[in-house]
Scaffold this motif. Sequence first.
Motif, PDB file in Angstrom:
ATOM      1  N   LEU A  42       0.748  -1.195   0.039  1.00  8.28           N
ATOM      2  CA  LEU A  42      -0.205   0.079  -0.184  1.00  8.28           C
ATOM      3  C   LEU A  42       0.762   1.229   0.026  1.00  8.28           C
ATOM      4  O   LEU A  42       0.493   2.303  -0.651  1.00  8.28           O
ATOM      5  CB  LEU A  42      -0.825   0.017   1.199  1.00  8.28           C
ATOM      6  CG  LEU A  42      -1.991   1.166   1.254  1.00  8.28           C
ATOM      7  CD1 LEU A  42      -2.689   1.593   0.105  1.00  8.28           C
ATOM      8  CD2 LEU A  42      -2.859   1.042   2.687  1.00  8.28           C
ATOM      9  N   SER A  43       1.735   1.090   0.843  1.00  8.87           N
ATOM     10  CA  SER A  43       2.696   2.578   0.691  1.00  8.87           C
ATOM     11  C   SER A  43       3.586   2.482  -0.673  1.00  8.87           C
ATOM     12  O   SER A  43       3.571   3.655  -1.146  1.00  8.87           O
ATOM     13  CB  SER A  43       3.700   2.473   1.986  1.00  8.87           C
ATOM     14  OG  SER A  43       4.542   1.476   2.075  1.00  8.87           O
ATOM     15  N   PHE A  44       3.867   1.382  -1.082  1.00 12.33           N
ATOM     16  CA  PHE A  44       4.346   1.515  -2.470  1.00 12.33           C
ATOM     17  C   PHE A  44       3.499   2.087  -3.538  1.00 12.33           C
ATOM     18  O   PHE A  44       3.988   3.167  -4.133  1.00 12.33           O
ATOM     19  CB  PHE A  44       4.867   0.114  -3.060  1.00 12.33           C
ATOM     20  CG  PHE A  44       6.256  -0.319  -2.813  1.00 12.33           C
ATOM     21  CD1 PHE A  44       7.249   0.682  -3.355  1.00 12.33           C
ATOM     22  CD2 PHE A  44       6.508  -1.501  -2.404  1.00 12.33           C
ATOM     23  CE1 PHE A  44       8.635   0.038  -3.238  1.00 12.33           C
ATOM     24  CE2 PHE A  44       7.647  -1.882  -2.274  1.00 12.33           C
ATOM     25  CZ  PHE A  44       8.756  -1.307  -2.731  1.00 12.33           C
ATOM     26  N   ILE A  45       2.474   1.734  -3.362  1.00 12.95           N
ATOM     27  CA  ILE A  45       1.299   2.351  -4.356  1.00 12.95           C
ATOM     28  C   ILE A  45       1.112   3.759  -4.078  1.00 12.95           C
ATOM     29  O   ILE A  45       1.203   4.659  -5.056  1.00 12.95           O
ATOM     30  CB  ILE A  45       0.121   1.382  -4.210  1.00 12.95           C
ATOM     31  CG1 ILE A  45       0.101  -0.061  -4.646  1.00 12.95           C
ATOM     32  CG2 ILE A  45      -1.194   2.259  -5.117  1.00 12.95           C
ATOM     33  CD1 ILE A  45       0.046  -0.252  -6.095  1.00 12.95           C
ATOM     34  N   ALA A  46       1.042   4.110  -2.838  1.00 11.88           N
ATOM     35  CA  ALA A  46       0.803   5.486  -2.398  1.00 11.88           C
ATOM     36  C   ALA A  46       1.904   6.461  -2.925  1.00 11.88           C
ATOM     37  O   ALA A  46       1.577   7.465  -3.574  1.00 11.88           O
ATOM     38  CB  ALA A  46       0.674   5.568  -1.011  1.00 11.88           C
ATOM     39  N   LEU A  47       3.186   5.812  -2.738  1.00  8.43           N
ATOM     40  CA  LEU A  47       4.388   7.007  -3.056  1.00  8.43           C
ATOM     41  C   LEU A  47       4.302   6.946  -4.446  1.00  8.43           C
ATOM     42  O   LEU A  47       4.892   7.970  -5.204  1.00  8.43           O
ATOM     43  CB  LEU A  47       5.529   6.350  -2.478  1.00  8.43           C
ATOM     44  CG  LEU A  47       5.539   6.585  -1.000  1.00  8.43           C
ATOM     45  CD1 LEU A  47       6.746   5.726  -0.216  1.00  8.43           C
ATOM     46  CD2 LEU A  47       5.416   8.021  -0.522  1.00  8.43           C
ATOM     47  N   SER A  48       3.990   5.709  -5.357  1.00 11.19           N
ATOM     48  CA  SER A  48       4.062   5.711  -6.903  1.00 11.19           C
ATOM     49  C   SER A  48       3.117   6.887  -7.177  1.00 11.19           C
ATOM     50  O   SER A  48       3.625   7.589  -8.187  1.00 11.19           O
ATOM     51  CB  SER A  48       3.956   4.453  -7.312  1.00 11.19           C
ATOM     52  OG  SER A  48       3.012   4.357  -8.147  1.00 11.19           O
ATOM     53  N   ARG A  49       2.049   7.022  -6.804  1.00  9.15           N
ATOM     54  CA  ARG A  49       1.187   7.931  -6.871  1.00  9.15           C
ATOM     55  C   ARG A  49       1.369   9.411  -6.718  1.00  9.15           C
ATOM     56  O   ARG A  49       1.334  10.170  -7.517  1.00  9.15           O
ATOM     57  CB  ARG A  49      -0.421   7.930  -6.282  1.00  9.15           C
ATOM     58  CG  ARG A  49      -1.271   8.538  -6.459  1.00  9.15           C
ATOM     59  CD  ARG A  49      -2.163   8.634  -7.695  1.00  9.15           C
ATOM     60  NE  ARG A  49      -3.087   9.456  -7.899  1.00  9.15           N
ATOM     61  CZ  ARG A  49      -2.832  10.756  -8.336  1.00  9.15           C
ATOM     62  NH1 ARG A  49      -1.615  11.222  -8.291  1.00  9.15           N
ATOM     63  NH2 ARG A  49      -3.776  11.729  -8.237  1.00  9.15           N
ATOM     64  N   LEU A  50       2.448   9.377  -5.685  1.00  9.26           N
ATOM     65  CA  LEU A  50       2.888  10.781  -5.200  1.00  9.26           C
ATOM     66  C   LEU A  50       3.749  11.175  -6.238  1.00  9.26           C
ATOM     67  O   LEU A  50       3.954  12.440  -6.798  1.00  9.26           O
ATOM     68  CB  LEU A  50       3.476  10.693  -4.036  1.00  9.26           C
ATOM     69  CG  LEU A  50       4.307  12.037  -3.316  1.00  9.26           C
ATOM     70  CD1 LEU A  50       3.011  12.759  -2.871  1.00  9.26           C
ATOM     71  CD2 LEU A  50       5.028  11.669  -2.397  1.00  9.26           C
ATOM     72  N   HIS A  51       4.708  10.423  -6.716  1.00 16.08           N
ATOM     73  CA  HIS A  51       5.674  10.489  -7.735  1.00 16.08           C
ATOM     74  C   HIS A  51       5.228  10.552  -9.274  1.00 16.08           C
ATOM     75  O   HIS A  51       5.907  11.152 -10.308  1.00 16.08           O
ATOM     76  CB  HIS A  51       6.906   9.875  -7.769  1.00 16.08           C
ATOM     77  CG  HIS A  51       7.501   9.966  -6.423  1.00 16.08           C
ATOM     78  ND1 HIS A  51       8.532  11.084  -6.216  1.00 16.08           N
ATOM     79  CD2 HIS A  51       7.777   9.300  -5.177  1.00 16.08           C
ATOM     80  CE1 HIS A  51       9.130  10.868  -4.987  1.00 16.08           C
ATOM     81  NE2 HIS A  51       8.557  10.004  -4.403  1.00 16.08           N
ATOM     82  N   GLY A  52       3.901  10.250  -9.520  1.00 12.84           N
ATOM     83  CA  GLY A  52       3.492  10.381 -10.772  1.00 12.84           C
ATOM     84  C   GLY A  52       4.027   9.170 -11.666  1.00 12.84           C
ATOM     85  O   GLY A  52       4.025   9.458 -12.961  1.00 12.84           O
ATOM     86  N   SER A  53       4.774   8.243 -11.205  1.00 11.55           N
ATOM     87  CA  SER A  53       5.329   7.412 -12.019  1.00 11.55           C
ATOM     88  C   SER A  53       4.910   5.849 -11.571  1.00 11.55           C
ATOM     89  O   SER A  53       4.588   5.704 -10.486  1.00 11.55           O
ATOM     90  CB  SER A  53       6.799   7.271 -11.912  1.00 11.55           C
ATOM     91  OG  SER A  53       7.286   6.140 -11.335  1.00 11.55           O
ATOM     92  N   ALA A  54       4.722   5.011 -12.585  1.00 11.75           N
ATOM     93  CA  ALA A  54       4.419   3.756 -12.241  1.00 11.75           C
ATOM     94  C   ALA A  54       5.252   2.554 -11.835  1.00 11.75           C
ATOM     95  O   ALA A  54       5.018   1.798 -11.678  1.00 11.75           O
ATOM     96  CB  ALA A  54       3.711   2.908 -13.414  1.00 11.75           C
ATOM     97  N   ASN A  55       6.732   3.275 -11.529  1.00 13.61           N
ATOM     98  CA  ASN A  55       7.623   2.374 -11.271  1.00 13.61           C
ATOM     99  C   ASN A  55       7.408   1.463  -9.693  1.00 13.61           C
ATOM    100  O   ASN A  55       7.626   0.255  -9.723  1.00 13.61           O
ATOM    101  CB  ASN A  55       9.056   2.906 -11.024  1.00 13.61           C
ATOM    102  CG  ASN A  55       9.560   3.233 -12.373  1.00 13.61           C
ATOM    103  OD1 ASN A  55       8.938   2.845 -13.257  1.00 13.61           O
ATOM    104  ND2 ASN A  55      10.754   3.631 -12.592  1.00 13.61           N
ATOM    105  N   GLY A  56       6.938   2.307  -8.933  1.00 14.10           N
ATOM    106  CA  GLY A  56       6.422   1.585  -7.461  1.00 14.10           C
ATOM    107  C   GLY A  56       5.581   0.649  -7.923  1.00 14.10           C
ATOM    108  O   GLY A  56       5.491  -0.324  -7.264  1.00 14.10           O
ATOM    109  N   GLN A  57       4.627   0.525  -8.854  1.00 10.49           N
ATOM    110  CA  GLN A  57       3.799  -0.524  -8.854  1.00 10.49           C
ATOM    111  C   GLN A  57       4.377  -1.758  -9.540  1.00 10.49           C
ATOM    112  O   GLN A  57       3.760  -2.789  -9.424  1.00 10.49           O
ATOM    113  CB  GLN A  57       2.508   0.066 -10.090  1.00 10.49           C
ATOM    114  CG  GLN A  57       1.860   1.225  -9.630  1.00 10.49           C
ATOM    115  CD  GLN A  57       0.621   1.628 -10.456  1.00 10.49           C
ATOM    116  OE1 GLN A  57       0.500   0.726 -11.397  1.00 10.49           O
ATOM    117  NE2 GLN A  57       0.203   3.050 -10.266  1.00 10.49           N
ATOM    118  N   VAL A  58       5.513  -1.545 -10.253  1.00  9.97           N
ATOM    119  CA  VAL A  58       6.248  -2.777 -10.868  1.00  9.97           C
ATOM    120  C   VAL A  58       6.847  -3.307  -9.603  1.00  9.97           C
ATOM    121  O   VAL A  58       6.772  -4.904  -9.553  1.00  9.97           O
ATOM    122  CB  VAL A  58       7.286  -2.180 -11.846  1.00  9.97           C
ATOM    123  CG1 VAL A  58       8.189  -3.411 -12.273  1.00  9.97           C
ATOM    124  CG2 VAL A  58       6.742  -1.569 -12.872  1.00  9.97           C
TER     125      VAL A  58
END
Lengths: 98, 172
Positions: A42-58
């Motif tokens: 969940l924190s990966f997804i939230a921070l990936s949303r914060l940075h506007g990049s999908a790398n966290g979702q990977v």
Amino acid sequence: MINEALFFSAVLFTIGVVGVLTRRNAIIIFMCVELMLNAVNLSFIALSRLHGSANGQVFVLFVMTIAAAEAAVGLAIIISIFRHHKSVDLRNINLLKG
Amino acid sequence: MNTLLYTFHFYLFGLIAIASAVAFVTRKSPVAAALWLVNTMFCLSALYVMLDAQFIGAVQVLVYAGAIMVVFLFVVMLLNLGQASDVTDIRGLGGRLTAGLVGLAMVAELFALSRMRLPKLTSAMTDHANVVNPVSAPLFHEYLLPFEVTSVVLLVAVIGAVVLAKRGPNAS
């Protein structure tokens, strides 16, 4: 929304840690570990949303794969422990205890 | 109005997830605990969708709630552990005290960290018609080698699970 998501993630992680420390049933401890992995996701997804990049979702996909592998191996270990001790209670598994 | 509805649902799913997690940790029966954990995972998947990660939300339902928890329930069924044992499996005073202290320390850390300011939120990542592409493009370009390594890890895990769970030749 990011603050709230990180807050939920931290609370879920804490619940998982408390579960690992308080329970003695090996299967429930394994499920608590899964809960902690979910909180990190969940924190990966939230921070990936914060940075506007999908790398966290990977990375979330990688974490899910490793969690699946871990669940398979861990449950196999629990099954073989159960064959030996006829129980999954951690009180009976004290071979390495001094 | 739209953002109010969004905020309401965000808090709703987050609080349901936390309440289900608390119920999961406190249940005695492993089956009840597993079903509460499935509920937590569904709420987390809703949160993922609201954070613009629709593909991960779908994968969460398929892999976690669908596959991993079914494996857990299968093991509970195979080992016939469905009923809660009459002796409690919660640890004694020492374990509970340690867990309480660790929990308190983590919550204190949380409040200390919550004063930190996060940078401004960037606008929505992509158009909602195309949700798989932003995940798959880095997965198959930048992270191609880790992706291949995870497939090897899965293969090793499957072989290890079979070897560990197999009965030996002289077992009863």
